[in-house]
Design a protein around this motif. Sequence first.
Motif, PDB file in Angstrom:
ATOM      1  N   GLY A 145       0.554  -1.333  -0.090  1.00  0.00           N
ATOM      2  CA  GLY A 145      -0.092   0.045  -0.294  1.00  0.00           C
ATOM      3  C   GLY A 145       1.273   1.354   0.622  1.00  0.00           C
ATOM      4  O   GLY A 145       2.051   1.222   0.456  1.00  0.00           O
ATOM      5  N   ALA A 146      -0.089   2.275  -0.048  1.00  0.00           N
ATOM      6  CA  ALA A 146       0.852   4.132  -0.739  1.00  0.00           C
ATOM      7  C   ALA A 146       0.853   4.399   0.969  1.00  0.00           C
ATOM      8  O   ALA A 146      -0.126   4.716   1.109  1.00  0.00           O
ATOM      9  CB  ALA A 146       0.603   4.778  -1.777  1.00  0.00           C
ATOM     10  N   VAL A 147       1.819   4.754   1.006  1.00  0.00           N
ATOM     11  CA  VAL A 147       1.716   6.209   2.368  1.00  0.00           C
ATOM     12  C   VAL A 147       1.369   7.530   2.209  1.00  0.00           C
ATOM     13  O   VAL A 147       3.303   7.781   1.035  1.00  0.00           O
ATOM     14  CB  VAL A 147       2.696   5.351   3.214  1.00  0.00           C
ATOM     15  CG1 VAL A 147       2.173   6.923   4.747  1.00  0.00           C
ATOM     16  CG2 VAL A 147       1.925   4.598   3.883  1.00  0.00           C
ATOM     17  N   LEU A 148       0.690   8.933   2.010  1.00  0.00           N
ATOM     18  CA  LEU A 148       1.774   9.495   1.700  1.00  0.00           C
ATOM     19  C   LEU A 148       2.500  10.349   2.774  1.00  0.00           C
ATOM     20  O   LEU A 148       2.949  10.075   3.784  1.00  0.00           O
ATOM     21  CB  LEU A 148       0.198  10.866   1.683  1.00  0.00           C
ATOM     22  CG  LEU A 148      -0.965  10.106   0.946  1.00  0.00           C
ATOM     23  CD1 LEU A 148      -2.464  11.434   0.714  1.00  0.00           C
ATOM     24  CD2 LEU A 148      -0.019  10.056  -1.272  1.00  0.00           C
ATOM     25  N   ALA A 149       2.690  12.138   2.048  1.00  0.00           N
ATOM     26  CA  ALA A 149       3.564  12.346   2.811  1.00  0.00           C
ATOM     27  C   ALA A 149       3.143  12.953   4.044  1.00  0.00           C
ATOM     28  O   ALA A 149       4.309  13.046   5.141  1.00  0.00           O
ATOM     29  CB  ALA A 149       5.067  13.260   2.285  1.00  0.00           C
ATOM     30  N   ALA A 192      -0.558   9.455   5.939  1.00  0.00           N
ATOM     31  CA  ALA A 192      -2.342   9.416   5.673  1.00  0.00           C
ATOM     32  C   ALA A 192      -1.960   8.615   4.221  1.00  0.00           C
ATOM     33  O   ALA A 192      -1.288   8.064   3.497  1.00  0.00           O
ATOM     34  CB  ALA A 192      -2.309  10.192   5.381  1.00  0.00           C
ATOM     35  N   GLU A 193      -3.205   7.393   4.318  1.00  0.00           N
ATOM     36  CA  GLU A 193      -3.358   6.853   3.198  1.00  0.00           C
ATOM     37  C   GLU A 193      -4.113   7.230   2.374  1.00  0.00           C
ATOM     38  O   GLU A 193      -5.633   7.340   2.777  1.00  0.00           O
ATOM     39  CB  GLU A 193      -4.341   5.024   4.010  1.00  0.00           C
ATOM     40  CG  GLU A 193      -4.141   4.061   3.079  1.00  0.00           C
ATOM     41  CD  GLU A 193      -4.445   3.269   3.758  1.00  0.00           C
ATOM     42  OE1 GLU A 193      -5.867   2.252   3.215  1.00  0.00           O
ATOM     43  OE2 GLU A 193      -4.155   2.501   4.620  1.00  0.00           O
ATOM     44  N   PRO A 194      -4.187   7.320   1.176  1.00  0.00           N
ATOM     45  CA  PRO A 194      -4.516   7.901   0.451  1.00  0.00           C
ATOM     46  C   PRO A 194      -6.109   6.854  -0.101  1.00  0.00           C
ATOM     47  O   PRO A 194      -5.734   6.277  -0.118  1.00  0.00           O
ATOM     48  CB  PRO A 194      -3.780   7.687  -1.092  1.00  0.00           C
ATOM     49  CG  PRO A 194      -2.788   6.690  -0.752  1.00  0.00           C
ATOM     50  CD  PRO A 194      -2.336   6.809   0.367  1.00  0.00           C
ATOM     51  N   ALA A 195      -6.725   7.595  -0.646  1.00  0.00           N
ATOM     52  CA  ALA A 195      -7.747   6.944  -1.009  1.00  0.00           C
ATOM     53  C   ALA A 195      -7.449   6.285  -2.360  1.00  0.00           C
ATOM     54  O   ALA A 195      -6.482   6.246  -3.322  1.00  0.00           O
ATOM     55  CB  ALA A 195      -8.709   8.273  -1.535  1.00  0.00           C
ATOM     56  N   PRO A 196      -8.931   5.667  -2.072  1.00  0.00           N
ATOM     57  CA  PRO A 196      -8.493   4.443  -3.885  1.00  0.00           C
ATOM     58  C   PRO A 196      -8.476   5.515  -5.339  1.00  0.00           C
ATOM     59  O   PRO A 196      -9.481   6.129  -5.867  1.00  0.00           O
ATOM     60  CB  PRO A 196      -9.790   3.919  -4.070  1.00  0.00           C
ATOM     61  CG  PRO A 196     -10.285   3.504  -2.706  1.00  0.00           C
ATOM     62  CD  PRO A 196     -10.449   5.145  -2.113  1.00  0.00           C
ATOM     63  N   VAL A 197      -7.407   5.193  -6.192  1.00  0.00           N
ATOM     64  CA  VAL A 197      -7.448   4.912  -7.380  1.00  0.00           C
ATOM     65  C   VAL A 197      -8.194   4.402  -8.356  1.00  0.00           C
ATOM     66  O   VAL A 197      -8.302   3.265  -8.384  1.00  0.00           O
ATOM     67  CB  VAL A 197      -5.861   5.321  -7.932  1.00  0.00           C
ATOM     68  CG1 VAL A 197      -5.544   5.565  -9.155  1.00  0.00           C
ATOM     69  CG2 VAL A 197      -5.596   6.203  -6.494  1.00  0.00           C
ATOM     70  N   SER A 198      -8.996   4.822  -9.383  1.00  0.00           N
ATOM     71  CA  SER A 198     -10.299   4.073 -10.338  1.00  0.00           C
ATOM     72  C   SER A 198      -9.728   4.152 -11.952  1.00  0.00           C
ATOM     73  O   SER A 198      -8.986   5.354 -11.773  1.00  0.00           O
ATOM     74  CB  SER A 198     -11.466   4.631 -10.317  1.00  0.00           C
ATOM     75  OG  SER A 198     -12.248   4.183 -10.947  1.00  0.00           O
ATOM     76  N   PHE A 199      -9.487   3.093 -11.982  1.00  0.00           N
ATOM     77  CA  PHE A 199      -9.199   3.061 -13.491  1.00  0.00           C
ATOM     78  C   PHE A 199      -9.796   1.855 -14.094  1.00  0.00           C
ATOM     79  O   PHE A 199     -10.472   1.860 -13.819  1.00  0.00           O
ATOM     80  CB  PHE A 199      -7.297   1.808 -13.500  1.00  0.00           C
ATOM     81  CG  PHE A 199      -6.316   2.942 -12.798  1.00  0.00           C
ATOM     82  CD1 PHE A 199      -5.879   3.319 -13.689  1.00  0.00           C
ATOM     83  CD2 PHE A 199      -6.254   2.437 -11.771  1.00  0.00           C
ATOM     84  CE1 PHE A 199      -4.355   3.860 -12.848  1.00  0.00           C
ATOM     85  CE2 PHE A 199      -4.906   3.269 -10.941  1.00  0.00           C
ATOM     86  CZ  PHE A 199      -4.130   3.740 -11.909  1.00  0.00           C
ATOM     87  N   ASP A 200      -9.716   2.999 -15.409  1.00  0.00           N
ATOM     88  CA  ASP A 200     -11.148   2.155 -16.671  1.00  0.00           C
ATOM     89  C   ASP A 200      -9.978   1.528 -17.540  1.00  0.00           C
ATOM     90  O   ASP A 200      -9.444   1.370 -17.713  1.00  0.00           O
ATOM     91  CB  ASP A 200     -10.755   3.474 -17.785  1.00  0.00           C
ATOM     92  CG  ASP A 200     -12.706   3.243 -18.134  1.00  0.00           C
ATOM     93  OD1 ASP A 200     -12.737   2.000 -18.434  1.00  0.00           O
ATOM     94  OD2 ASP A 200     -12.362   4.270 -19.439  1.00  0.00           O
TER      95      ASP A 200
END
Length: 191
Positions: free
Chosen positions: A17-21, A24-32
């Motif tokens: 998982g990603a962690v921001l500076a 915080a944990e970022p909101a999910p990213v949506s991909f088409d």
Amino acid sequence: MGWRTEEFGDAHEGIVGAVLADGAEPAPVSFDIGGGAASRETRELWAYDGRLGRPRAAAFRAACACGWRGVSHPLDGRWIADDPLDDLDTSPAFEEWRAHVRAVERQTVPLPEEVTDLLRRLDERLTVLADQAPVAALKSVAALERLARRIGQEAAYAARADELAPETIGRALGINAADAEARLSRYLLPG
């Protein structure tokens, strides 16, 4: 691409998982992924590269579907937007997730030793049979499926008769209450 175990399936699926500076944990990213309604959401590190208005990860950590999170590992500038993540060593996150799954396993209801031994021996024997006599192995597997359905149904009815809460069953199996309820229903409903 996540990590899974056969025993726990989706209940303890893990990812890098990603962690921001700001931590915080970022909101999910949506991909088409094919146009129209075909889209996929992810919280995996690879999606947070700062491109196309997406946030840029400052660190990574193991993340489990159950809500557990591992230690943050700073990227320290190791990830440049044009570089693929394939070169990033995320093995510490995987090892932390594995330790989490082992901890979950230790909290589940223990199997009797004779059942564990019987299952191990059955696995060994059927593996050999699949190689030496595949049709006999298929017949054996069909018999096991029937046995599992029958015993699963008996156990599910007994759990209902004992009025065991889905939360209690879930804890004993290492899954959440909704997954425990779904498992009971699968055994209780004919099909």
